[in-house]
Design a protein around this motif. Structure first.
Motif, PDB file in Angstrom:
ATOM      1  N   TYR A 148     -93.977  20.087  16.813  1.00 32.37           N
ATOM      2  CA  TYR A 148     -93.862  18.709  16.356  1.00 32.37           C
ATOM      3  C   TYR A 148     -93.469  18.715  14.900  1.00 32.37           C
ATOM      4  O   TYR A 148     -94.048  19.433  14.095  1.00 32.37           O
ATOM      5  N   ARG A 149     -92.506  17.863  14.560  1.00 28.46           N
ATOM      6  CA  ARG A 149     -91.973  17.812  13.204  1.00 28.46           C
ATOM      7  C   ARG A 149     -91.911  16.357  12.749  1.00 28.46           C
ATOM      8  O   ARG A 149     -91.611  15.453  13.511  1.00 28.46           O
ATOM      9  N   GLU A 150     -92.216  16.188  11.445  1.00 28.57           N
ATOM     10  CA  GLU A 150     -92.044  14.867  10.858  1.00 28.57           C
ATOM     11  C   GLU A 150     -90.564  14.509  10.930  1.00 28.57           C
ATOM     12  O   GLU A 150     -89.707  15.358  10.657  1.00 28.57           O
ATOM     13  N   PRO A 151     -90.234  13.276  11.283  1.00 27.30           N
ATOM     14  CA  PRO A 151     -88.833  12.929  11.545  1.00 27.30           C
ATOM     15  C   PRO A 151     -87.887  13.102  10.363  1.00 27.30           C
ATOM     16  O   PRO A 151     -86.744  13.488  10.544  1.00 27.30           O
ATOM     17  N   GLU A 152     -88.325  12.855   9.159  1.00 27.33           N
ATOM     18  CA  GLU A 152     -87.429  12.906   8.003  1.00 27.33           C
ATOM     19  C   GLU A 152     -87.327  14.299   7.394  1.00 27.33           C
ATOM     20  O   GLU A 152     -86.478  14.546   6.554  1.00 27.33           O
ATOM     21  N   ILE A 153     -88.199  15.213   7.772  1.00 30.93           N
ATOM     22  CA  ILE A 153     -88.247  16.523   7.123  1.00 30.93           C
ATOM     23  C   ILE A 153     -87.745  17.583   8.090  1.00 30.93           C
ATOM     24  O   ILE A 153     -88.351  17.832   9.120  1.00 30.93           O
ATOM     25  N   VAL A 172    -102.667  15.293  22.752  1.00 36.48           N
ATOM     26  CA  VAL A 172    -102.064  15.607  21.456  1.00 36.48           C
ATOM     27  C   VAL A 172    -100.591  15.196  21.458  1.00 36.48           C
ATOM     28  O   VAL A 172    -100.108  14.574  20.503  1.00 36.48           O
ATOM     29  N   HIS A 173     -99.898  15.504  22.534  1.00 35.47           N
ATOM     30  CA  HIS A 173     -98.477  15.165  22.634  1.00 35.47           C
ATOM     31  C   HIS A 173     -98.258  13.653  22.515  1.00 35.47           C
ATOM     32  O   HIS A 173     -97.446  13.197  21.705  1.00 35.47           O
ATOM     33  N   GLU A 174     -98.996  12.897  23.289  1.00 32.69           N
ATOM     34  CA  GLU A 174     -98.832  11.439  23.267  1.00 32.69           C
ATOM     35  C   GLU A 174     -99.177  10.866  21.895  1.00 32.69           C
ATOM     36  O   GLU A 174     -98.487   9.979  21.391  1.00 32.69           O
ATOM     37  N   MET A 175    -100.229  11.361  21.275  1.00 28.67           N
ATOM     38  CA  MET A 175    -100.639  10.879  19.968  1.00 28.67           C
ATOM     39  C   MET A 175     -99.540  11.140  18.930  1.00 28.67           C
ATOM     40  O   MET A 175     -99.154  10.242  18.185  1.00 28.67           O
ATOM     41  N   LEU A 176     -99.026  12.356  18.881  1.00 28.12           N
ATOM     42  CA  LEU A 176     -98.040  12.712  17.862  1.00 28.12           C
ATOM     43  C   LEU A 176     -96.697  12.028  18.102  1.00 28.12           C
ATOM     44  O   LEU A 176     -96.046  11.587  17.159  1.00 28.12           O
ATOM     45  N   VAL A 177     -96.290  11.917  19.342  1.00 26.28           N
ATOM     46  CA  VAL A 177     -95.028  11.215  19.648  1.00 26.28           C
ATOM     47  C   VAL A 177     -95.152   9.740  19.278  1.00 26.28           C
ATOM     48  O   VAL A 177     -94.237   9.162  18.685  1.00 26.28           O
ATOM     49  N   GLN A 178     -96.290   9.134  19.594  1.00 29.63           N
ATOM     50  CA  GLN A 178     -96.521   7.729  19.246  1.00 29.63           C
ATOM     51  C   GLN A 178     -96.477   7.524  17.733  1.00 29.63           C
ATOM     52  O   GLN A 178     -96.048   6.484  17.248  1.00 29.63           O
ATOM     53  N   GLN A 179     -96.900   8.532  16.977  1.00 27.69           N
ATOM     54  CA  GLN A 179     -96.886   8.441  15.517  1.00 27.69           C
ATOM     55  C   GLN A 179     -95.516   8.755  14.921  1.00 27.69           C
ATOM     56  O   GLN A 179     -95.350   8.720  13.712  1.00 27.69           O
ATOM     57  N   GLY A 180     -94.562   9.062  15.766  1.00 30.92           N
ATOM     58  CA  GLY A 180     -93.188   9.257  15.293  1.00 30.92           C
ATOM     59  C   GLY A 180     -92.746  10.693  15.118  1.00 30.92           C
ATOM     60  O   GLY A 180     -91.624  10.944  14.673  1.00 30.92           O
ATOM     61  N   TYR A 181     -93.588  11.651  15.455  1.00 26.22           N
ATOM     62  CA  TYR A 181     -93.188  13.050  15.335  1.00 26.22           C
ATOM     63  C   TYR A 181     -92.142  13.376  16.395  1.00 26.22           C
ATOM     64  O   TYR A 181     -92.200  12.897  17.522  1.00 26.22           O
ATOM     65  N   LYS A 182     -91.190  14.206  16.016  1.00 32.10           N
ATOM     66  CA  LYS A 182     -90.147  14.668  16.927  1.00 32.10           C
ATOM     67  C   LYS A 182     -90.603  15.969  17.559  1.00 32.10           C
ATOM     68  O   LYS A 182     -91.221  16.806  16.904  1.00 32.10           O
ATOM     69  N   THR A 183     -90.295  16.146  18.833  1.00 31.28           N
ATOM     70  CA  THR A 183     -90.702  17.358  19.530  1.00 31.28           C
ATOM     71  C   THR A 183     -89.507  18.259  19.776  1.00 31.28           C
ATOM     72  O   THR A 183     -88.367  17.797  19.853  1.00 31.28           O
ATOM     73  N   GLU A 239    -105.042  15.904   9.985  1.00 35.43           N
ATOM     74  CA  GLU A 239    -103.797  16.274   9.315  1.00 35.43           C
ATOM     75  C   GLU A 239    -102.729  15.212   9.542  1.00 35.43           C
ATOM     76  O   GLU A 239    -102.035  14.798   8.618  1.00 35.43           O
ATOM     77  N   SER A 240    -102.621  14.740  10.756  1.00 33.28           N
ATOM     78  CA  SER A 240    -101.622  13.721  11.068  1.00 33.28           C
ATOM     79  C   SER A 240    -101.880  12.430  10.296  1.00 33.28           C
ATOM     80  O   SER A 240    -100.953  11.825   9.747  1.00 33.28           O
TER      81      SER A 240
END
Length: 166
Positions: A51-56, A26-37, A158-159
């Motif tokens: 995990y947070r969307e980078p712009e929000i 899950v971590h690798e998938m979300l980070v690869q998609q640009g989510y900030k941890t 969701e992602s």
């Protein structure tokens, strides 16, 4: 005094071996998609990984928390696009449906003046049963071996929908 900076390895120390691959995937998938941890230490649940969307920057940008509660690994999914993967909700196993059933009713859907203005709550059906659940704890789900593939599909769905809207 500055807050300590925690890393994924700090969080993973507390994750049971049988769930480490799931958390890593899950971590690798979300980070690869640009989510900030971010990893924070809380009094109630210890270390939390989210995990947070980078712009929000608000809580609406958060997609997922990993947290510990009563020594169990939990996820809290903020499924703001749940209405786009209703078929998946109908395919959830009983173990997950029971956790959703136990979550709080959405106060705002009952009385629009009862909750904070940004709350939208969830209103959906699973197998012909209606659920009107609280945004905060509807998808607060325990991670266990039987639910891993379903939890992963919920997170992916969701992602995927969030990426479409950006």
């Amino acid at each position: 005094m500055p807050k300590p900076k925690y890393q994924l390895a700090d969080f993973m120390i507390n994750v049971k071996n049988e769930y480490k691959d799931f958390v890593t995937t899950v971590h690798e998938m979300l980070v690869q998609q640009g989510y900030k941890t971010k990893i924070e230490l809380t009094k109630k649940n210890g270390l939390q990984l989210f995990y947070r969307e980078p712009e929000i920057k608000s809580t609406i940008g958060i997609i997922l928390y990993f947290l510990f509660h009563d020594e169990k690994l939990m996820i809290r999914l903020y499924g703001k696009n749940y209405n786009k993967y209703l078929e998946l909700l109908n395919d959830l196993p009983e173990i997950i449906i029971k956790q959703i059933e136990k979550s709080d009713q959405c106060k705002k859907l009952i009385n629009p003046k009862k909750c904070w203005t940004g709350c939208m709550g969830y209103d959906f059906y699973i197998k012909d049963k209606r659920y009107q659940k609280c945004l905060v704890n509807c998808f607060l789900l325990e991670v266990d071996l039987k639910s891993l593939p379903f939890l992963l599909e919920l997170i992916k769905s969701e992602s995927k929908e969030r990426l479409k809207s950006n």
